[in-house]
Motif scaffolding. Sequence first.
Motif, mmCIF file in Angstrom:
data_model
loop_
_atom_site.group_PDB
_atom_site.id
_atom_site.type_symbol
_atom_site.label_atom_id
_atom_site.label_comp_id
_atom_site.label_asym_id
_atom_site.label_seq_id
_atom_site.Cartn_x
_atom_site.Cartn_y
_atom_site.Cartn_z
ATOM 1 N N GLU A 270 38.737 34.758 112.673
ATOM 2 C CA GLU A 270 37.825 35.780 112.146
ATOM 3 C C GLU A 270 37.422 36.793 113.220
ATOM 4 O O GLU A 270 37.194 37.965 112.929
ATOM 5 C CB GLU A 270 36.580 35.131 111.532
ATOM 6 N N GLN A 271 37.336 36.324 114.451
ATOM 7 C CA GLN A 271 37.037 37.246 115.563
ATOM 8 C C GLN A 271 38.161 38.288 115.682
ATOM 9 O O GLN A 271 37.906 39.493 115.767
ATOM 10 C CB GLN A 271 36.911 36.433 116.868
ATOM 11 N N ALA B 42 23.638 32.195 125.704
ATOM 12 C CA ALA B 42 24.824 32.912 126.157
ATOM 13 C C ALA B 42 25.120 34.140 125.310
ATOM 14 O O ALA B 42 25.857 35.025 125.730
ATOM 15 C CB ALA B 42 26.022 31.967 126.147
ATOM 16 N N TYR B 43 24.530 34.193 124.114
ATOM 17 C CA TYR B 43 24.854 35.266 123.160
ATOM 18 C C TYR B 43 23.775 36.331 123.062
ATOM 19 O O TYR B 43 23.866 37.212 122.218
ATOM 20 C CB TYR B 43 25.095 34.642 121.773
ATOM 21 N N ALA C 113 41.218 37.852 124.381
ATOM 22 C CA ALA C 113 41.152 36.390 124.456
ATOM 23 C C ALA C 113 39.982 35.905 123.611
ATOM 24 O O ALA C 113 38.985 36.609 123.475
ATOM 25 C CB ALA C 113 40.951 35.955 125.905
ATOM 26 N N GLU D 105 37.124 30.328 113.387
ATOM 27 C CA GLU D 105 36.225 31.266 114.066
ATOM 28 C C GLU D 105 37.016 32.230 114.940
ATOM 29 O O GLU D 105 36.744 33.440 114.971
ATOM 30 C CB GLU D 105 35.182 30.496 114.884
ATOM 31 N N LEU E 103 31.945 37.573 124.333
ATOM 32 C CA LEU E 103 31.441 36.436 123.558
ATOM 33 C C LEU E 103 31.126 36.749 122.096
ATOM 34 O O LEU E 103 31.401 35.945 121.226
ATOM 35 C CB LEU E 103 30.173 35.882 124.209
ATOM 36 N N ARG E 104 30.521 37.886 121.840
ATOM 37 C CA ARG E 104 30.031 38.195 120.487
ATOM 38 C C ARG E 104 31.046 39.058 119.736
ATOM 39 O O ARG E 104 31.605 40.007 120.288
ATOM 40 C CB ARG E 104 28.713 38.967 120.550
ATOM 41 N N THR E 105 31.206 38.805 118.461
ATOM 42 C CA THR E 105 32.139 39.573 117.648
ATOM 43 C C THR E 105 31.741 41.046 117.574
ATOM 44 O O THR E 105 32.600 41.934 117.699
ATOM 45 C CB THR E 105 32.215 38.984 116.225
ATOM 46 N N ASP E 106 30.456 41.327 117.359
ATOM 47 C CA ASP E 106 30.055 42.737 117.252
ATOM 48 C C ASP E 106 30.332 43.483 118.553
ATOM 49 O O ASP E 106 30.767 44.642 118.534
ATOM 50 C CB ASP E 106 28.583 42.884 116.801
ATOM 51 N N ARG F 295 26.073 24.312 114.857
ATOM 52 C CA ARG F 295 26.308 24.730 113.454
ATOM 53 C C ARG F 295 25.461 23.885 112.504
ATOM 54 O O ARG F 295 24.921 24.387 111.515
ATOM 55 C CB ARG F 295 27.797 24.603 113.105
ATOM 56 N N SER G 69 34.670 32.189 124.759
ATOM 57 C CA SER G 69 33.694 31.360 124.051
ATOM 58 C C SER G 69 32.718 30.711 125.006
ATOM 59 O O SER G 69 32.988 30.552 126.195
ATOM 60 C CB SER G 69 34.397 30.266 123.240
ATOM 61 N N TYR H 299 33.678 32.248 133.908
ATOM 62 C CA TYR H 299 34.910 32.683 133.237
ATOM 63 C C TYR H 299 36.052 32.289 134.170
ATOM 64 O O TYR H 299 36.786 31.358 133.887
ATOM 65 C CB TYR H 299 34.872 34.183 132.928
ATOM 66 N N GLU I 187 21.990 39.723 112.959
ATOM 67 C CA GLU I 187 23.421 39.872 113.244
ATOM 68 C C GLU I 187 23.705 40.725 114.484
ATOM 69 O O GLU I 187 24.817 40.709 114.993
ATOM 70 C CB GLU I 187 24.121 40.464 112.016
ATOM 71 N N PRO J 269 25.298 33.262 115.896
ATOM 72 C CA PRO J 269 25.916 34.521 116.338
ATOM 73 C C PRO J 269 27.419 34.464 116.105
ATOM 74 O O PRO J 269 28.059 33.485 116.524
ATOM 75 C CB PRO J 269 25.590 34.567 117.834
ATOM 76 N N ARG J 270 27.979 35.452 115.423
ATOM 77 C CA ARG J 270 29.434 35.465 115.276
ATOM 78 C C ARG J 270 30.068 35.697 116.628
ATOM 79 O O ARG J 270 29.536 36.462 117.414
ATOM 80 C CB ARG J 270 29.846 36.570 114.287
ATOM 81 N N PRO J 271 31.165 35.031 116.972
ATOM 82 C CA PRO J 271 32.149 34.417 116.081
ATOM 83 C C PRO J 271 31.782 33.042 115.495
ATOM 84 O O PRO J 271 32.552 32.533 114.686
ATOM 85 C CB PRO J 271 33.377 34.261 116.992
ATOM 86 N N ILE J 272 30.674 32.440 115.892
ATOM 87 C CA ILE J 272 30.348 31.120 115.338
ATOM 88 C C ILE J 272 29.974 31.306 113.865
ATOM 89 O O ILE J 272 29.195 32.201 113.529
ATOM 90 C CB ILE J 272 29.203 30.464 116.134
ATOM 91 N N LEU J 273 30.538 30.500 113.005
ATOM 92 C CA LEU J 273 30.339 30.652 111.568
ATOM 93 C C LEU J 273 29.427 29.557 111.027
ATOM 94 O O LEU J 273 29.414 28.436 111.537
ATOM 95 C CB LEU J 273 31.693 30.580 110.841
ATOM 96 N N ALA K 189 38.100 40.709 112.688
ATOM 97 C CA ALA K 189 37.053 41.734 112.780
ATOM 98 C C ALA K 189 37.473 42.854 113.734
ATOM 99 O O ALA K 189 37.277 44.040 113.449
ATOM 100 C CB ALA K 189 35.744 41.095 113.255
#
Lengths: 299, 299
Positions: free
Chosen positions: A122-123, B54-55, A108, A119, A85-88, B257, A111, B112, B20, B274-278, A126
């Motif tokens: 960008e994922q 969820a994040y 994938a 978004e 779920l999270r980019t980091d 957002r 989300s 999922y 972040e 939380p990224r990926p959400i911008l 990164a």
Amino acid sequence: MTTGTPFRGLSAFPLTPADEHGRVDTETLARLVERLCEAGVDSIGLLGSTGIYAYLSREERRRAVEAASECGRGRVPLVVGVGTLRTDHAMDLARDAEAAGADALLMAPVSYTPLTQDEAYEQYHAVTGASGLPLCIYNNPGTTHFTFGIDLPARLSRLPTIRAVKMPLPAGGDFTGELASLRGRTQLAVGYSGDWGMADAMLAGADAFYSVLGGTLPRLVLTLVRAAQAGDAEEARRLDGVLQPLWDTFKTYGSLRVMYAILDVAGLGRAEPPRPILSLKAEARKQVLAAVEPLLASG
Amino acid sequence: MTTGTPFRGLSAFPLTPADEHGRVDTETLARLVERLCEAGVDSIGLLGSTGIYAYLSREERRRAVEAASECGRGRVPLVVGVGTLRTDHAMDLARDAEAAGADALLMAPVSYTPLTQDEAYEQYHAVTGASGLPLCIYNNPGTTHFTFGIDLPARLSRLPTIRAVKMPLPAGGDFTGELASLRGRTQLAVGYSGDWGMADAMLAGADAFYSVLGGTLPRLVLTLVRAAQAGDAEEARRLDGVLQPLWDTFKTYGSLRVMYAILDVAGLGRAEPPRPILSLKAEARKQVLAAVEPLLASG
């Protein structure tokens, strides 16, 4: 690092056997990977949806990659799912996978809050900054519910390490048109998943097939893929026909639940799916058994 | 434990400000909770979708509950979201929430691999075994993509601690019919979410409204809900009209957002999603600003 073409031919997706707390049974996993290496699949798709990546912790995902890499290194390219779920966290998983011996990544746009096209872009951007391994876009709307717009694969294919896309079966079954369209707009190797479309996709000239059944019964699936790659439509369709009763169970019960039943029936190990996913009940298991037993000798 | 009726009236869902790395800013969170207590909302919906449950990790979710409970205990019932992919983790989160001072639980069938009706049922069953707190079923197909069959809420309502359901807005807008149907089949308190349906839902006699905007601008939203509860359709619809430009931004950009932009504009704190959400880009922020500025004095 294993040389080879991770995004061509048969990519086989094993289960990741784990206990009720999500602890990976690395011994059984290594046995499944050994079986894939011996069969000569073109790549191993570790921690795909079938490999329950979404249900495992970062630590357990790393243990799974280490176990598979130890067994398969230098033999078959290892493609590792790093979606989350999270980019980091996805960046961490990509670095972990590379450090643990992966040859390529699969991701994938997982989300919870539905993502915009930007978004998702960008994922991916990164994650390609976190690891230089070649990456396959995992387009799997059945689990992520993310819809790739027509421009997104083309934008992503301009990122230097993004090399392939794993597509769901086209709604209308028009592989030829979709392949032409994707190849006209991107440089990506184009593969498909959804095992019942395997013969059609490969006969239409897809670069790869990402197979669930191939992760457990690789020999039979490889025979089908090789026949299709050689243009032997008759043999490919014959084998697809043999597999039809099994594809029916995939469609009825979901391929993941069916694969846990097959693991047991084939004597390859015992594992339960991660709850809330439940093992098939007696009646469904009987149907799977009837479909798979004739195939086990050639699996 | 706070007495009160967590599933009646206005349940206000604050953001969970975090850095972040997903570390919760408990100071800003406590300030948001204090604001909700002062406004007199009927319950606080902590760690809902707007609260980015969820994040966040288990540890951070616990820290958030502790901070909110410390501030709100004895004043406003605290409803805590405990949804997550794995059943064992959902049970852990329910125990954690209870230990940290929650008054009630809210859980969506997060998935999922798409879940069957039985699998979702068993997930709820397991969580009601882990904590005796009253639980609200979180029916949120926009994020979970799980569809509740007609029988599932009735089956779930027979579990002794399941007391309420939070519904998405009905596709055809027929609140009256849906309320009658759910009340005919279950004993559950029935509430809705999707802020632009607030006036209609409450005027139709819903038990509760689970509001995103109410988590940050509680006074204005509470005025609308109280008018509707009193049967003052004219005033409820007038306020709904005042909020229309803001509802438009919710529909265009997603309420999550938009709420991050409002947090900043209202001077309540600064946080990024939380990224990926911008975060919203300049043009979108301008539109939100124009919609929200006239409301800030009464928010």
